[in-house]
Scaffold this motif. Structure first.
Motif, PDB file in Angstrom:
ATOM      1  N   GLN A   1      10.734  13.016  68.820  1.00  8.28           N
ATOM      2  CA  GLN A   1      10.263  13.992  68.087  1.00  8.28           C
ATOM      3  C   GLN A   1      10.831  16.232  68.826  1.00  8.28           C
ATOM      4  OE1 GLN A   1       5.707  14.735  67.149  1.00  8.28           O
ATOM      5  NE2 GLN A   1       5.171  12.740  67.640  1.00  8.28           N
TER       6      GLN A   1
ATOM      7  N   TYR B   1      13.306  15.015  59.667  1.00  6.15           N
ATOM      8  CA  TYR B   1      11.979  13.606  58.949  1.00  6.15           C
ATOM      9  C   TYR B   1      10.638  14.535  58.228  1.00  6.15           C
ATOM     10  CZ  TYR B   1      10.291  15.198  63.295  1.00  6.15           C
ATOM     11  OH  TYR B   1       9.641  15.125  65.267  1.00  6.15           O
ATOM     12  N   LEU B   2      11.041  16.260  58.921  1.00  5.76           N
ATOM     13  CA  LEU B   2       9.917  16.946  57.988  1.00  5.76           C
ATOM     14  C   LEU B   2      10.449  17.286  56.530  1.00  5.76           C
ATOM     15  CD1 LEU B   2       8.943  19.370  60.417  1.00  5.76           C
ATOM     16  CD2 LEU B   2       7.351  17.256  59.113  1.00  5.76           C
ATOM     17  N   ARG B   3      11.338  17.224  56.209  1.00  4.23           N
ATOM     18  CA  ARG B   3      12.526  17.715  54.735  1.00  4.23           C
ATOM     19  C   ARG B   3      12.756  16.239  54.113  1.00  4.23           C
ATOM     20  NH1 ARG B   3      14.759  22.454  55.023  1.00  4.23           N
ATOM     21  NH2 ARG B   3      14.951  23.503  56.484  1.00  4.23           N
ATOM     22  N   ARG B   4      12.049  15.618  54.584  1.00  2.00           N
ATOM     23  CA  ARG B   4      12.786  13.860  53.916  1.00  2.00           C
ATOM     24  C   ARG B   4      11.140  13.648  52.749  1.00  2.00           C
ATOM     25  NH1 ARG B   4      13.309   9.801  58.898  1.00  2.00           N
ATOM     26  NH2 ARG B   4      14.899  10.879  59.588  1.00  2.00           N
TER      27      ARG B   4
ATOM     28  N   PRO C   1       4.696  12.381  63.363  1.00  2.00           N
ATOM     29  CA  PRO C   1       5.215  12.556  62.024  1.00  2.00           C
ATOM     30  C   PRO C   1       6.342  12.537  61.422  1.00  2.00           C
ATOM     31  CG  PRO C   1       5.609  13.377  63.866  1.00  2.00           C
ATOM     32  CD  PRO C   1       4.627  13.225  64.033  1.00  2.00           C
ATOM     33  N   HIS C   2       7.231  10.973  62.783  1.00  2.00           N
ATOM     34  CA  HIS C   2       8.361  11.001  62.459  1.00  2.00           C
ATOM     35  C   HIS C   2       8.257   9.370  61.946  1.00  2.00           C
ATOM     36  CE1 HIS C   2       6.922   9.398  66.211  1.00  2.00           C
ATOM     37  NE2 HIS C   2       7.916   9.217  66.527  1.00  2.00           N
TER      38      HIS C   2
ATOM     39  N   TYR D   1       6.017  10.718  54.193  1.00  2.00           N
ATOM     40  CA  TYR D   1       6.196  10.690  55.444  1.00  2.00           C
ATOM     41  C   TYR D   1       4.669  11.634  55.916  1.00  2.00           C
ATOM     42  CZ  TYR D   1      10.509   9.209  57.248  1.00  2.00           C
ATOM     43  OH  TYR D   1      11.443   8.089  58.050  1.00  2.00           O
TER      44      TYR D   1
ATOM     45  N   HIS E   1       3.814  14.749  56.833  1.00  2.00           N
ATOM     46  CA  HIS E   1       3.992  16.166  55.986  1.00  2.00           C
ATOM     47  C   HIS E   1       3.993  15.726  54.491  1.00  2.00           C
ATOM     48  CE1 HIS E   1       8.160  16.325  54.109  1.00  2.00           C
ATOM     49  NE2 HIS E   1       8.512  15.065  54.924  1.00  2.00           N
ATOM     50  N   GLN E   2       4.214  15.403  53.708  1.00  2.00           N
ATOM     51  CA  GLN E   2       3.864  14.688  52.220  1.00  2.00           C
ATOM     52  C   GLN E   2       2.167  14.677  51.678  1.00  2.00           C
ATOM     53  OE1 GLN E   2       6.854  11.144  52.237  1.00  2.00           O
ATOM     54  NE2 GLN E   2       8.004  13.434  51.274  1.00  2.00           N
TER      55      GLN E   2
END
Ligand code: ADP
Ligand code: MG
Lengths: 223, 249
Positions: free
Chosen positions: A145, A220-223, B99-100, B142, B144-145
């Motif tokens: 992160q 990873y927030l755009r995956r 989150p990762h 992920y 955030h989805q």
């Protein structure tokens, strides 16, 4: 103003070959500085965040000095200081890498500290209750992160570093800048500077491309 | 199974837990209710060692986490503490998913890294648990989805993937939109039916009343009343009546 190279491909190629020799040294400073200053910066960041004042206070002071004085002065200082205090004469190249690594570690440390503090405490707590050791939590949960958080700022530092390597010329390390200067005064033409400009831009173009790719991969927030 | 005796905890001058005792039997569902700021989260966090206590005794099965000896508090050695940690699962109000990592990886990472389960086995188990919380199709997403309700169900599945003997929940639905709380409560109700031992800090009075075997009302760092859901919800104690009256709106 006389044109001595750009109208003569053979001479231009000769000049470019000489300057590419400088690019090698420039790249050497660049790569070694990164390899040394990134892990060192991580340690400095951890020291800066330590609850033990005996550690965090001197580390803060170190960061303050490195960020508060000109890099050029630091290079000169270490060149004379190390030349006089070491039992052997250090190479100019080594002194530049040494100075740059110490300087960039301070900048990276502040970037990493921000990146670590931006990770919510809940992440560490989740790691703890799942039974991860502190080291596992750090490397499996926090670091990925942090890497994402700091990549844009690190990209900026990397681009600055490509340009800062030119400071090697101040103690006569034969990198791209030194060679360009010498070629200009020998030929009384500014064309070597133009070649140097293009080579620096090329290096930074590549560096920026690589960083952007890494940023995309890590996001990873755009995956 | 889980026993806490006379637990005291202060933050600087603020005494947050003033001697709380709680015994949880295997298969029991205990709800901790009480006004905000009364110390419920802190108590749960002490059970999980996210906070250290100042006084008292906490044991899980035969393992003593901490006890008073000669007037001073002693925590167990790291091996014992680790054994206790591995027996306890925790679900946070804010989910705290990684989150990762994909949803699947959120579930499998600790079993593989901590319990040394082969990855294939961990994944099989993770997929089974995701199906159980109704999220089999989200394995490759992920965090955030996901919606809040989905995130919390993943967090529950992640805790379950470590095979805990007891599950702690700290207001698992408080961060959720009202229409999403039920999907999480349903998962918890299913767990209760399977006789999972659970300690639940909650503002959901219907859950406390209908699902838990025992309800504990905490106020100001101390236990005001404790009993079966029926006893507490029909109590004549004025403080209990006042809190429940307000909480039920
Ligand atoms: N890390 C902390 N540092 C200082 N005070 C805290 C900390 N955590 C909680 N408190 C205080 O402890 C009290 C109880 O908080 P908490 O356990 O979160 O209550 P609840 O979960 O019942 O709402 C509150 O007064 C809160 O301000
Ligand atoms: Mg709370």
């Amino acid at each position: 103003m006389s044109i001595k190279y750009f109208n003569d491909p053979a001479r231009l190629w000769g000049l470019t070959k000489i300057m590419l020799g400088g690019v090698q040294v420039t790249l050497g400073i660049f790569v070694l500085t990164l390899i040394l200053s990134i892990p060192l910066g991580m340690l400095v960041a951890l020291g800066r965040m330590s609850k033990r004042k005996a550690l965090s206070t001197p580390v803060s002071f170190y960061i303050y000095i490195m960020r508060g004085t000109p890099l050029m002065l630091q290079v000169l200082f270490f060149w004379f200081f190390l030349s006089q205090s070491l039992p052997f004469k250090p190479s100019r190249f080594a002194v530049v890498v040494f100075s740059f690594a110490l300087n960039y570690a301070a900048y990276f440390a502040e970037i990493f500290r921000g990146g670590i503090q931006a990770v919510p405490v809940g992440q560490r707590e989740a790691g703890q209750v799942l039974g991860y050791t502190r080291v596992q939590t750090f490397f499996r949960i926090i670091v990925p992160q942090v890497v994402r958080n700091v990549l844009p700022a690190v990209t900026n530092e990397i681009i600055t570093l490509v340009k800062d390597t030119a400071l090697g010329s101040i103690i006569a390390v034969v990198e791209l800048m030194s060679i360009a200067k010498k070629q200009v005064s020998n030929s009384t033409s500014i064309e070597p500077y133009v070649v140097a400009i293009l080579l620096y831009l090329l290096l930074n173009g590549i560096a920026e491309r690589l960083c952007k790719t890494a940023e995309r991969k890590m996001d990873y927030l755009r995956r | 199974m889980l026993n806490a005796e006379n637990v005291r905890k202060r933050f600087a001058a603020n005494e947050v837990l003033r001697g709380i005792s709680l015994n949880v039997e295997k298969g029991e569902v205990v709800s901790l209710i009480g006004p905000s700021g009364s110390g419920k989260s802190t108590f749960l966090r002490c059970l999980n060692r996210l906070e250290t206590i100042d006084e008292g005794t906490i044991t899980l099965d035969d393992d003593v986490m901490c006890e008073m000896r000669g007037g001073a508090l002693h925590y167990a050695d790291s091996k014992t503490l680790r054994r206790i940690t591995l027996k306890m699962g925790m679900v946070f109000q804010s989910f705290n998913l990684f989150p990762h990592m994909t949803v699947l990886r959120n579930l499998t990472d600790a079993p593989v890294a901590v319990r040394r389960l082969p990855r294939s086995q961990a994944e099989e188990k993770a997929r089974m648990l995701l199906a159980k919380v109704g999220l089999a199709d989200k394995a490759d997403s992920y965090p955030h989805q996901l919606s809040g309700g989905q995130s919390q169900r993943v967090a529950i599945a992640r805790a379950l993937c470590m095979d805990p003997e007891i599950m702690c929940f700290d207001e698992p639905t408080s961060a959720l939109d009202p229409e999403l709380t039920q999907e999480v409560l349903n998962v918890m109700q299913d767990l209760a039916k399977e006789k999972m031992t659970m300690v639940v800090v909650t503002h959901e009075m219907r859950f406390a009343r209908n699902v838990s075997d025992r309800v504990v009302l905490i106020e100001n760092g101390g236990i005001v009343e404790e009993g079966t859901a029926e006893q507490v919800f029909t109590s004549q104690n004025p403080r209990t009546r006042q809190f429940i009256g307000e909480a039920q709106g």
